[in-house]
Design a protein around this motif. Structure first.
Motif, PDB file in Angstrom:
ATOM      1  N   LEU A  75      -8.621   5.275  -0.726  1.00  0.00           N
ATOM      2  CA  LEU A  75      -7.686   4.541  -1.575  1.00  0.00           C
ATOM      3  C   LEU A  75      -6.393   5.340  -1.654  1.00  0.00           C
ATOM      4  O   LEU A  75      -6.404   6.519  -2.010  1.00  0.00           O
ATOM      5  CB  LEU A  75      -8.272   4.341  -2.978  1.00  0.00           C
ATOM      6  CG  LEU A  75      -7.352   3.700  -4.011  1.00  0.00           C
ATOM      7  CD1 LEU A  75      -6.960   2.288  -3.587  1.00  0.00           C
ATOM      8  CD2 LEU A  75      -8.027   3.690  -5.380  1.00  0.00           C
ATOM      9  N   MET A  76      -5.287   4.691  -1.291  1.00  0.00           N
ATOM     10  CA  MET A  76      -3.980   5.346  -1.312  1.00  0.00           C
ATOM     11  C   MET A  76      -3.019   4.560  -2.186  1.00  0.00           C
ATOM     12  O   MET A  76      -2.954   3.335  -2.102  1.00  0.00           O
ATOM     13  CB  MET A  76      -3.376   5.410   0.098  1.00  0.00           C
ATOM     14  CG  MET A  76      -4.139   6.254   1.064  1.00  0.00           C
ATOM     15  SD  MET A  76      -3.853   7.977   0.740  1.00  0.00           S
ATOM     16  CE  MET A  76      -3.820   8.594   2.393  1.00  0.00           C
ATOM     17  N   HIS A  77      -2.290   5.292  -3.007  1.00  0.00           N
ATOM     18  CA  HIS A  77      -1.195   4.711  -3.771  1.00  0.00           C
ATOM     19  C   HIS A  77       0.090   5.086  -3.042  1.00  0.00           C
ATOM     20  O   HIS A  77       0.128   6.065  -2.297  1.00  0.00           O
ATOM     21  CB  HIS A  77      -1.179   5.254  -5.198  1.00  0.00           C
ATOM     22  CG  HIS A  77      -2.446   4.976  -5.942  1.00  0.00           C
ATOM     23  ND1 HIS A  77      -2.891   3.697  -6.219  1.00  0.00           N
ATOM     24  CD2 HIS A  77      -3.386   5.815  -6.446  1.00  0.00           C
ATOM     25  CE1 HIS A  77      -4.031   3.754  -6.873  1.00  0.00           C
ATOM     26  NE2 HIS A  77      -4.360   5.036  -7.019  1.00  0.00           N
ATOM     27  N   VAL A  78       1.142   4.303  -3.242  1.00  0.00           N
ATOM     28  CA  VAL A  78       2.412   4.560  -2.566  1.00  0.00           C
ATOM     29  C   VAL A  78       3.447   4.953  -3.616  1.00  0.00           C
ATOM     30  O   VAL A  78       3.750   4.172  -4.525  1.00  0.00           O
ATOM     31  CB  VAL A  78       2.880   3.320  -1.763  1.00  0.00           C
ATOM     32  CG1 VAL A  78       4.183   3.624  -1.027  1.00  0.00           C
ATOM     33  CG2 VAL A  78       1.798   2.875  -0.781  1.00  0.00           C
ATOM     34  N   ALA A  79       3.972   6.162  -3.467  1.00  0.00           N
ATOM     35  CA  ALA A  79       4.964   6.695  -4.409  1.00  0.00           C
ATOM     36  C   ALA A  79       6.332   6.084  -4.142  1.00  0.00           C
ATOM     37  O   ALA A  79       6.559   5.430  -3.119  1.00  0.00           O
ATOM     38  CB  ALA A  79       5.033   8.216  -4.281  1.00  0.00           C
ATOM     39  N   ARG A  80       7.260   6.333  -5.032  1.00  0.00           N
ATOM     40  CA  ARG A  80       8.600   5.753  -4.929  1.00  0.00           C
ATOM     41  C   ARG A  80       9.303   6.094  -3.625  1.00  0.00           C
ATOM     42  O   ARG A  80      10.104   5.322  -3.130  1.00  0.00           O
ATOM     43  CB  ARG A  80       9.463   6.179  -6.116  1.00  0.00           C
ATOM     44  CG  ARG A  80       9.883   7.632  -6.108  1.00  0.00           C
ATOM     45  CD  ARG A  80      10.658   8.010  -7.338  1.00  0.00           C
ATOM     46  NE  ARG A  80       9.767   7.790  -8.443  1.00  0.00           N
ATOM     47  CZ  ARG A  80      10.132   7.619  -9.704  1.00  0.00           C
ATOM     48  NH1 ARG A  80      11.371   7.680 -10.033  1.00  0.00           N
ATOM     49  NH2 ARG A  80       9.266   7.404 -10.641  1.00  0.00           N
ATOM     50  N   ASP A  81       8.980   7.264  -3.036  1.00  0.00           N
ATOM     51  CA  ASP A  81       9.634   7.678  -1.793  1.00  0.00           C
ATOM     52  C   ASP A  81       8.807   7.331  -0.553  1.00  0.00           C
ATOM     53  O   ASP A  81       9.089   7.794   0.541  1.00  0.00           O
ATOM     54  CB  ASP A  81       9.923   9.177  -1.812  1.00  0.00           C
ATOM     55  CG  ASP A  81       8.668  10.029  -1.872  1.00  0.00           C
ATOM     56  OD1 ASP A  81       7.557   9.475  -2.000  1.00  0.00           O
ATOM     57  OD2 ASP A  81       8.799  11.268  -1.793  1.00  0.00           O
ATOM     58  N   GLY A  82       7.767   6.499  -0.733  1.00  0.00           N
ATOM     59  CA  GLY A  82       6.930   6.097   0.388  1.00  0.00           C
ATOM     60  C   GLY A  82       5.800   7.051   0.694  1.00  0.00           C
ATOM     61  O   GLY A  82       5.006   6.803   1.595  1.00  0.00           O
ATOM     62  N   THR A  83       5.696   8.132  -0.048  1.00  0.00           N
ATOM     63  CA  THR A  83       4.615   9.089   0.150  1.00  0.00           C
ATOM     64  C   THR A  83       3.283   8.442  -0.222  1.00  0.00           C
ATOM     65  O   THR A  83       3.181   7.774  -1.256  1.00  0.00           O
ATOM     66  CB  THR A  83       4.826  10.339  -0.729  1.00  0.00           C
ATOM     67  OG1 THR A  83       6.079  10.925  -0.394  1.00  0.00           O
ATOM     68  CG2 THR A  83       3.712  11.360  -0.526  1.00  0.00           C
ATOM     69  N   ILE A 109      -4.732   0.000   0.061  1.00  0.00           N
ATOM     70  CA  ILE A 109      -3.544   0.279  -0.743  1.00  0.00           C
ATOM     71  C   ILE A 109      -3.835  -0.055  -2.192  1.00  0.00           C
ATOM     72  O   ILE A 109      -4.351  -1.128  -2.513  1.00  0.00           O
ATOM     73  CB  ILE A 109      -2.323  -0.509  -0.241  1.00  0.00           C
ATOM     74  CG1 ILE A 109      -1.949  -0.036   1.160  1.00  0.00           C
ATOM     75  CG2 ILE A 109      -1.148  -0.342  -1.191  1.00  0.00           C
ATOM     76  CD1 ILE A 109      -0.782  -0.767   1.770  1.00  0.00           C
ATOM     77  N   GLY A 110      -3.498   0.885  -3.062  1.00  0.00           N
ATOM     78  CA  GLY A 110      -3.669   0.696  -4.496  1.00  0.00           C
ATOM     79  C   GLY A 110      -2.333   0.347  -5.132  1.00  0.00           C
ATOM     80  O   GLY A 110      -1.672  -0.607  -4.737  1.00  0.00           O
ATOM     81  N   ALA A 111      -1.905   1.168  -6.058  1.00  0.00           N
ATOM     82  CA  ALA A 111      -0.642   0.928  -6.761  1.00  0.00           C
ATOM     83  C   ALA A 111       0.537   1.270  -5.847  1.00  0.00           C
ATOM     84  O   ALA A 111       0.479   2.210  -5.057  1.00  0.00           O
ATOM     85  CB  ALA A 111      -0.587   1.786  -8.023  1.00  0.00           C
ATOM     86  N   ILE A 112       1.581   0.486  -5.981  1.00  0.00           N
ATOM     87  CA  ILE A 112       2.794   0.688  -5.183  1.00  0.00           C
ATOM     88  C   ILE A 112       3.972   0.767  -6.140  1.00  0.00           C
ATOM     89  O   ILE A 112       4.190  -0.140  -6.948  1.00  0.00           O
ATOM     90  CB  ILE A 112       3.010  -0.486  -4.204  1.00  0.00           C
ATOM     91  CG1 ILE A 112       1.778  -0.688  -3.326  1.00  0.00           C
ATOM     92  CG2 ILE A 112       4.255  -0.257  -3.356  1.00  0.00           C
ATOM     93  CD1 ILE A 112       1.754  -2.015  -2.599  1.00  0.00           C
TER      94      ILE A 112
END
Length: 145
Positions: A75-83, A109-112
């Motif tokens: 499970l991956m979340h996407v940070a504001r800079d795309g990380t 994909i989790g939270a974006i």
């Protein structure tokens, strides 16, 4: 230790910790016996060897035990800079991807962060050599490791 240094699973600290928990009557990761523990690490060895030979992970939907795309995977979340930020589960797959220097791996994909969408980072993450359907409304993606 196991994949990089060749240490047998039974001599690693994680094996000892899990076995200790099992002997204390706990069920870490639903492991109930040492046989379960041995089977788990045998599966990880097979996953490592198959991934090494293939040069990539299979998408979970291509596996017979698939329930729903990458559900139960990384499970991956996407940070504001795309990380991409790993969040629970999939630690062994993530380690294998890093050890084998894979450029991407399947992930749910989790939270974006809204900025990642606004600034186009999310769209770039949806392009994958592993998943020709990426970006076509499919919630599972192959993300950079």
């Amino acid at each position: 230790m196991h994949f990089v240094e060749g240490v047998p699973w039974c001599e690693t600290p994680i094996y000892a910790r899990l076995l200790s928990e099992i002997k204390a009557g706990k069920q870490p990761d639903e492991l109930r016996s040492e046989a379960d523990l041995v089977a788990r690490y045998a599966r990880l060895d097979r996953m490592f060897e198959e991934t090494l030979a293939r040069g990539r992970f299979l998408l979970r939907r291509h596996l017979p035990e698939c329930f729903r795309d990458e559900h139960g995977g990384v499970l991956m979340h996407v940070a504001r800079d795309g990380t991409c930020l790993r969040s629970g589960g999939g630690v062994h797959r993530m380690a294998i991807a890093k050890i084998l220097n894979l450029p991407e791996m399947p992930a749910q994909i989790g939270a974006i962060h809204p900025d990642a969408i606004r600034d186009g980072y999310l769209q770039k993450l949806l392009v994958s050599r592993l998943d020709p359907d990426a970006g076509a409304g499919n919630p599972s993606r192959a993300l950079p490791t």
